[in-house]
Design a protein around this motif. Structure first.
Motif, short mmCIF file in Angstrom:
data_model
loop_
_atom_site.label_atom_id
_atom_site.label_comp_id
_atom_site.label_asym_id
_atom_site.label_seq_id
_atom_site.Cartn_x
_atom_site.Cartn_y
_atom_site.Cartn_z
N ASP A 107 -54.51 -6.06 -43.28
CA ASP A 107 -55.82 -5.80 -43.88
C ASP A 107 -56.58 -7.09 -44.16
N ARG A 136 -58.38 -0.73 -37.68
CA ARG A 136 -58.37 -0.36 -39.10
C ARG A 136 -57.98 1.11 -39.28
N ARG A 137 -58.41 1.96 -38.36
CA ARG A 137 -58.02 3.36 -38.44
C ARG A 137 -56.50 3.50 -38.27
N THR A 140 -54.82 2.43 -41.46
CA THR A 140 -55.00 3.44 -42.50
C THR A 140 -54.06 4.62 -42.29
N LYS A 143 -50.39 3.53 -42.89
CA LYS A 143 -50.15 3.30 -44.32
C LYS A 143 -49.97 4.64 -45.05
N GLU A 144 -50.85 5.60 -44.78
CA GLU A 144 -50.73 6.91 -45.42
C GLU A 144 -49.50 7.66 -44.94
N ARG A 200 -57.25 12.13 -50.05
CA ARG A 200 -57.41 11.14 -48.98
C ARG A 200 -56.65 11.58 -47.73
N ILE A 204 -58.09 12.67 -43.98
CA ILE A 204 -57.60 11.97 -42.79
C ILE A 204 -57.05 12.98 -41.79
N GLU A 303 -65.27 6.58 -50.68
CA GLU A 303 -64.01 6.65 -49.96
C GLU A 303 -64.08 7.67 -48.84
N ILE A 307 -63.67 6.86 -44.75
CA ILE A 307 -62.73 7.53 -43.84
C ILE A 307 -63.48 8.11 -42.65
#
Length: 323
Positions: A107, A136-137, A140, A143-144, A200, A204, A303, A307
């Motif tokens: 990041d 970046r997607r 993300t 990470k999730e 979140r 996603i 946020e 997304i």
């Protein structure tokens, strides 16, 4: 040290998996025949991280580390895994902190590049900016995915299922510029249901399904909402375009992660084909605590918009190619 390397060679020299050995400073001192000629760590070596991304010749991979010592000398034995093998090991090894450290590093590095490439995220993005958005997607989503696998759920909330699906679909439509493509929303008359989930991850997952359907569809993508007893259902249906070049832009990792998010909060995710159409069907159980007492909390507006930007800001370059 030579004696220790000889011992390792005897144990792992004929292994069916690729192994190599480094010093504590990352210098390679031995590798078995299955290793490629060139092995390199992707970023500056840090002996605090025991699972690291590497390149072997031109191939991306992941290596897991084990310390081996003879009392006087210490070496690090690395086993090379493919990226798919590494994903399958999530939850089976205690590497959550190491992974999050790596995500943070990515990041930071990406933010430096992003600041240099684009001063206004709302501006029309160039090809280099699109690459940044794609990376970046991926960060993300991964990470999730990691948080979900390791039970780091974050704050769950009570969401009104049909309202939030419609909100996500309407947000996606803002980015989709293709005259023959329409996202439609239909709901039965049985009323709204509340579900309990992490907002979140919910967005996603929904954005992933919409993005995948748009990229693979010949034309129309239909989102149908319905409820059966205490189960809320959303069906993302489309006619696949088998000749589309956009299939390469579909991330199987993102689709896998979306399914896992849904299943981890008690829902189900199915993919099926019928009469030439493909459907991604999502079901969630209702939240029994009652809508009024549970309260309806969604992701923050900024946020939610962030997304949506990650999933759809580059979508027009693919949909325009269908005309």
């Amino acid at each position: 040290m030579d004696k220790l390397i000889k011992t390792i060679s005897g144990l792992y020299g004929n292994s069916e998996a690729p192994y190599f050995v480094t010093t504590e400073h990352g210098n390679i001192v031995w590798k078995n025949p299955l290793c490629k000629d060139k092995i390199a760590f992707e970023c500056d070596y840090d002996d605090g991280i025991k699972t690291r991304r590497i390149t072997t010749d031109d191939t991306n991979a992941v290596a897991d580390c084990t310390e081996i010592s003879d009392g006087e000398n210490k070496l690090l034995l690395w086993k090379i895994n493919s990226l798919s093998e590494a994903v399958n090991k999530l939850g089976c090894t205690d590497i959550y902190c190491d992974l999050n450290r790596y995500f943070s590093e990515m990041d930071r590095n990406l933010s430096v590049i992003e600041d240099a490439c684009t001063a206004d995220r709302k501006a029309v993005i160039s090809s280099s900016d699109r690459n940044i958005v794609s990376v970046r997607r991926s960060i993300t989503v991964l990470k999730e995915l990691t948080d979900s696998v390791y039970g780091k759920s974050g704050q769950d909330a009570s969401l009104i299922f049909d309202e939030e699906i419609e909100r996500a679909v309407r947000e996606a439509e803002k980015y989709i510029d293709f005259p023959k493509l329409s996202l439609t929303y239909r709901s039965d008359e049985t009323g709204s249901l509340a579900i309990r989930t992490n907002p979140r991850r919910f967005y996603i997952a929904v954005f992933t399904l919409v993005r995948t359907a748009v990229l693979l569809s010949k034309a129309d993508v239909t989102v149908e909402l319905s409820s059966f007893g205490k189960n809320a259902c959303a069906a993302f249906s489309f006619e696949p375009d088998n000749k589309s070049r956009n299939a390469a832009a579909v991330s199987q990792l993102e689709l896998f992660a979306a399914g896992l998010y849904i299943k981890n909060c008690g829902g189900s995710f199915d993919i099926f084909d019928n009469d030439g159409r493909r459907t991604y069907r999502v079901r969630f159980p209702s939240y029994d605590n009652g809508i009024l007492s549970a309260g309806s909390v969604t992701a923050r507006i900024d946020e939610f918009s962030e997304i949506a930007f990650l999933f759809f800001s580059d979508i027009s370059e693919y949909t325009l190619s269908k005309e």
